[in-house]
Design an enzyme around this catalytic site. Structure first.
Site, PDB file in Angstrom:
ATOM      1  N   HIS A  79      38.749  18.493  58.986  1.00  0.00           N
ATOM      2  CA  HIS A  79      38.346  19.899  59.162  1.00  0.00           C
ATOM      3  C   HIS A  79      37.457  20.049  60.391  1.00  0.00           C
ATOM      4  CE1 HIS A  79      36.906  23.937  57.764  1.00  0.00           C
ATOM      5  NE2 HIS A  79      35.795  23.540  58.370  1.00  0.00           N
ATOM      6  N   GLU A  80      36.492  19.156  60.541  1.00  0.00           N
ATOM      7  CA  GLU A  80      35.591  19.235  61.699  1.00  0.00           C
ATOM      8  C   GLU A  80      36.335  18.927  62.996  1.00  0.00           C
ATOM      9  OE1 GLU A  80      32.899  20.623  61.250  1.00  0.00           O
ATOM     10  OE2 GLU A  80      32.914  20.483  59.073  1.00  0.00           O
ATOM     11  N   HIS A 110      38.122  21.971  64.177  1.00  0.00           N
ATOM     12  CA  HIS A 110      37.244  22.883  64.927  1.00  0.00           C
ATOM     13  C   HIS A 110      37.200  22.478  66.403  1.00  0.00           C
ATOM     14  CE1 HIS A 110      35.680  25.528  61.914  1.00  0.00           C
ATOM     15  NE2 HIS A 110      35.124  24.576  61.193  1.00  0.00           N
ATOM     16  N   GLU A 120      37.212  29.302  59.888  1.00  0.00           N
ATOM     17  CA  GLU A 120      37.202  28.345  58.777  1.00  0.00           C
ATOM     18  C   GLU A 120      38.591  28.203  58.173  1.00  0.00           C
ATOM     19  OE1 GLU A 120      34.823  26.306  58.036  1.00  0.00           O
ATOM     20  OE2 GLU A 120      33.577  27.209  59.598  1.00  0.00           O
TER      21      GLU A 120
END
Length: 289
Positions: free
Chosen positions: A138-139, A142, A207
């Site tokens: 997930h990071e 980003h 997100e």
């Protein structure tokens, strides 16, 4: 991995930056009246912008008490990030760890080559192997989406406007009671509110985009959904003092901190339930594909 460009995210980032640029122009114009000199506000804001761009990652890590860690200190964490970075076609970012009970993670940095992924010791203790991979992916999503840089730049104007609202009366010199001071503070309030709302709206959408990206990187949407449930459930066990200290990083965390002033006045994230539901839908799509 077949990474598809998220045009919805890119369009929102472009639109947000355009509106913030328009606000920036108005803001500089008002500060020109405020200080009676065009050069001073331009130099001041330019200096802040440069500092924000080049040093925001270090400031974010310092505010969280996070430090860069070596492969010798956290070999498993480094191996995971390296493997997931290869799957995401990204350079391996710097890895940092914050010694705190708050189970969370965030990414920072101005581009793919200067990125840092930070996790807390509370997160490492809370998650299973697949769940941890989901959070790290997930990071990395980003970073790949470049939304960390956009959020950093976008937050700059809001920070300056809030600074003027709070301390502008000290900068007025002999004209503290004059009309320019009042106008500057009022416009700063408007700029801060508008930029605040724009940043929050962008933060919520990014997100969802990072959740989708993590599912593509790992191929396991359910693992991230499980991690979100685990992190959200453990937030209630963290002392309120720890939550208040870290609430300023809310927009960059994988799960927002619900306690504290920042967590109450606006949402930086969609609800955990909605994120999990979308991940479950994506999991079903991937199983039938």
């Amino acid at each position: 991995m077949e990474w598809k460009t998220d045009w919805g995210l890119r369009g929102r980032m472009a639109f947000t930056m355009f509106l913030l640029f328009a606000l920036y122009v108005v803001f500089v114009g008002v500060l020109t009246v405020y200080f009676g000199d065009f050069l001073f506000p331009l130099v001041m804001l330019g200096g802040f912008a440069i500092a924000q761009y080049f040093f925001s990652d270090k400031l974010a890590l310092r505010s969280m008490g996070a430090r860069e860690v070596s492969p010798d200190e956290y070999p498993d964490l480094h191996r995971r990030v390296e493997r997931l970075s290869q799957q995401a076609d990204l350079p391996k970012p710097t890895i940092a760890v914050a010694d705190t009970q708050v189970p969370n993670a965030f990414a920072t940095g101005r581009n793919k080559k200067n990125a840092t992924v930070a996790v807390t010791t509370g997160l490492l203790r809370s998650l299973g192997e697949d769940e941890l991979d989901g959070v790290l992916a997930h990071e990395l999503a980003h970073v790949k989406n470049r939304d960390v840089m956009v959020m950093t730049i976008a937050s700059f104007l809001s920070t300056i406007a809030f600074f003027i609202v709070r301390w502008g009366w000290l900068l007025g010199g002999n004209n503290r009671q004059g009309a320019p001071v009042i106008v500057a503070v009022l416009v700063s309030i408007v700029v801060w509110i508008v930029s605040f709302l724009l940043i929050r709206a962008l933060s919520r959408y990014r997100e969802y985009a990072a959740d989708r990206g993590a599912a593509l990187i790992t191929g396991k949407p359910g693992a991230l959904a499980s991690a979100l449930m685990t992190i959200d459930g453990r937030m209630d066990r963290v002392p309120e003092e720890d939550l208040r200290q870290e609430a300023e990083m809310n927009a960059f965390f994988i799960i927002p901190i619900k306690a504290g002033f920042v967590g109450k006045i606006a949402s930086t994230h969609p609800s955990t339930e909605n994120r999990i539901e979308r991940l479950r839908d994506l999991e079903r799509e991937m199983e039938t594909a």
